[in-house]
Design an enzyme around this catalytic site. Structure first.
Site, mmCIF file in Angstrom:
data_model
loop_
_atom_site.group_PDB
_atom_site.id
_atom_site.type_symbol
_atom_site.label_atom_id
_atom_site.label_comp_id
_atom_site.label_asym_id
_atom_site.label_seq_id
_atom_site.Cartn_x
_atom_site.Cartn_y
_atom_site.Cartn_z
ATOM 1 N N GLY A 276 7.783 4.021 3.023
ATOM 2 C CA GLY A 276 8.414 5.228 3.524
ATOM 3 C C GLY A 276 9.868 4.949 3.819
ATOM 4 O O GLY A 276 10.391 3.877 3.504
ATOM 5 N N GLY A 277 10.538 5.918 4.435
ATOM 6 C CA GLY A 277 11.948 5.745 4.730
ATOM 7 C C GLY A 277 12.213 4.696 5.785
ATOM 8 O O GLY A 277 13.302 4.118 5.840
ATOM 9 N N MET A 278 11.205 4.426 6.637
ATOM 10 C CA MET A 278 11.428 3.510 7.747
ATOM 11 C C MET A 278 10.521 2.289 7.730
ATOM 12 O O MET A 278 10.833 1.286 8.366
ATOM 13 C CB MET A 278 11.228 4.251 9.076
ATOM 14 C CG MET A 278 12.224 5.374 9.308
ATOM 15 S SD MET A 278 11.893 6.238 10.846
ATOM 16 C CE MET A 278 12.081 4.907 12.010
ATOM 17 N N ALA A 279 9.401 2.360 7.035
ATOM 18 C CA ALA A 279 8.430 1.271 7.133
ATOM 19 C C ALA A 279 7.732 1.030 5.799
ATOM 20 O O ALA A 279 7.744 1.881 4.903
ATOM 21 C CB ALA A 279 7.392 1.592 8.208
ATOM 22 N N GLU A 280 7.139 -0.148 5.706
ATOM 23 C CA GLU A 280 6.309 -0.508 4.564
ATOM 24 C C GLU A 280 4.929 -0.887 5.087
ATOM 25 O O GLU A 280 4.804 -1.433 6.182
ATOM 26 C CB GLU A 280 6.923 -1.683 3.799
ATOM 27 C CG GLU A 280 8.282 -1.368 3.196
ATOM 28 C CD GLU A 280 8.886 -2.558 2.465
ATOM 29 O OE1 GLU A 280 8.467 -3.709 2.762
ATOM 30 O OE2 GLU A 280 9.771 -2.355 1.620
ATOM 31 N N LYS B 16 1.784 -2.830 8.986
ATOM 32 C CA LYS B 16 2.933 -1.926 8.932
ATOM 33 C C LYS B 16 4.141 -2.650 9.515
ATOM 34 O O LYS B 16 4.084 -3.164 10.637
ATOM 35 C CB LYS B 16 2.635 -0.662 9.742
ATOM 36 C CG LYS B 16 3.788 0.325 9.836
ATOM 37 C CD LYS B 16 3.367 1.524 10.685
ATOM 38 C CE LYS B 16 4.484 2.528 10.850
ATOM 39 N NZ LYS B 16 4.056 3.684 11.688
ATOM 40 N N ASP C 56 2.373 14.633 12.763
ATOM 41 C CA ASP C 56 2.479 14.379 11.322
ATOM 42 C C ASP C 56 1.101 14.428 10.670
ATOM 43 O O ASP C 56 0.743 13.556 9.874
ATOM 44 C CB ASP C 56 3.142 13.023 11.078
ATOM 45 C CG ASP C 56 3.684 12.886 9.656
ATOM 46 O OD1 ASP C 56 3.831 13.918 8.976
ATOM 47 O OD2 ASP C 56 3.945 11.753 9.229
ATOM 48 N N LEU D 248 0.824 -1.212 0.000
ATOM 49 C CA LEU D 248 0.000 0.000 0.000
ATOM 50 C C LEU D 248 0.855 1.259 0.000
ATOM 51 O O LEU D 248 0.447 2.296 -0.521
ATOM 52 C CB LEU D 248 -0.923 0.013 1.224
ATOM 53 C CG LEU D 248 -2.023 -1.049 1.267
ATOM 54 C CD1 LEU D 248 -2.749 -0.996 2.606
ATOM 55 C CD2 LEU D 248 -3.010 -0.855 0.120
#
Length: 293
Positions: free
Chosen positions: A17-21, A40, A137, A14
């Site tokens: 990001g820089g730290m997570a999928e 996540k 955020d 979906l």
């Protein structure tokens, strides 16, 4: 892409990001039972990073105790071959990135988000003491909608360190700096008023398709945000009463913003009463029409 995590079948990615999928996943049960969820997980290259794993666990543990119609529900925490993952409620309408809405729908969305954020700001721990939570955020990429008109805020466990990690020493920005409050950009203490800033940027963008601050470089945009140099040409495209709400919530000084999300929401709802009545039903119809295109 791996095919499963724990008991969950992974369907597709979906987002990354820089730290997570984040994955769309399915859980299966007896007699053909199936349920879609979002999962996540830390990015593969970060597996085994102890600090990030602890942050993910803290996020899931804290968020799992929050229950509100405008916050994405955390359903569980798991680990598979050393990879920690969080199981989340899945919304089938996607997020609001690059979306322009009719003004009445935009006001409805912002009002719903303000309700969820007030709940977050008021959250208390097991001993009844305020947790002092700030989302940090708020932006269209973290706002999810459904075909039935739900509006929910995601990623409310992000830490200050995670948010500011998107800023590089050279001033280049990879993350959602455009929605960060001036005090967050400056590394100063945050408060509930900090979330108003991102919500107001999103309000302007949802209605006009443009953000209220501009510059030739990310650093110039951030300077404009810190100084309160709002683009009058953009805000002028809002109705005067909506523009006044946006300008108040975009004040560089947190003390000059609304006293709370409740006050912001009450002000918006007074404006909404002068417009066409819209709510979840109309938003759901808009989501379904967008998904059909």
């Amino acid at each position: 892409m791996r095919r499963s995590l724990g008991p969950y079948e992974l369907v597709r990615v979906l987002g990354r990001g820089g730290m997570a999928e984040v994955y769309l996943a399915r859980s299966h049960g007896a007699s053909g039972f199936s349920r879609e969820v979002a999962i996540k997980a830390l990015a593969p290259e970060l597996v085994g990073h102890a600090d990030l794993e602890r942050a993910l666990i803290r996020e899931a543990t804290l968020a799992g105790k929050l229950r509100h119609r405008n916050l994405v529900a955390v359903l569980g925490l798991g680990v598979d071959d050393g990879l920690y993952y969080v199981v989340l409620e899945y919304l089938d309408g996607g997020d609001l990135s690059d979306v322009v809405l009719p003004e009445p729908l935009a006001l409805h969305v912002i009002s719903e988000l303000a309700l969820g954020l007030q709940y977050l700001h008021d959250a208390r721990g097991e001993r009844g003491l305020p947790l002092g939570l700030v989302h940090r955020d708020v932006g269209p990429g973290n706002v999810l909608v459904s075909r039935t008109g739900d509006v929910k805020l995601a990623d409310f466990g992000i830490t200050k360190a995670t948010a500011l990690a998107d800023l590089t020493a050279a001033g280049a920005v990879r993350g959602t700096y455009a929605y960060m409050s001036p005090e967050q950009l400056g590394g100063e203490p945050l408060s509930a008023a900090s979330d108003q800033f991102g919500l107001a940027v999103m309000l302007v963008e949802l209605v006009t398709g443009a953000r209220p601050f501009a510059g030739d470089t990310p650093a110039a945009v951030m300077d404009a945000m810190r100084s309160g140099a709002i683009l009058d040409s953009v805000v002028a495209r809002l109705a005067p009463d909506v523009a006044e709400v946006a300008r108040t919530a975009l004040a560089p000084d947190p003390k000059a913003r609304f006293s709370s999300m409740d006050e912001l929401r009450t002000t918006l709802d007074e404006i909404r009463r002068t417009r066409l009545p819209v709510g979840a039903s109309e938003l759901g119809a808009w989501v379904r029409s967008r998904r059909a295109c």
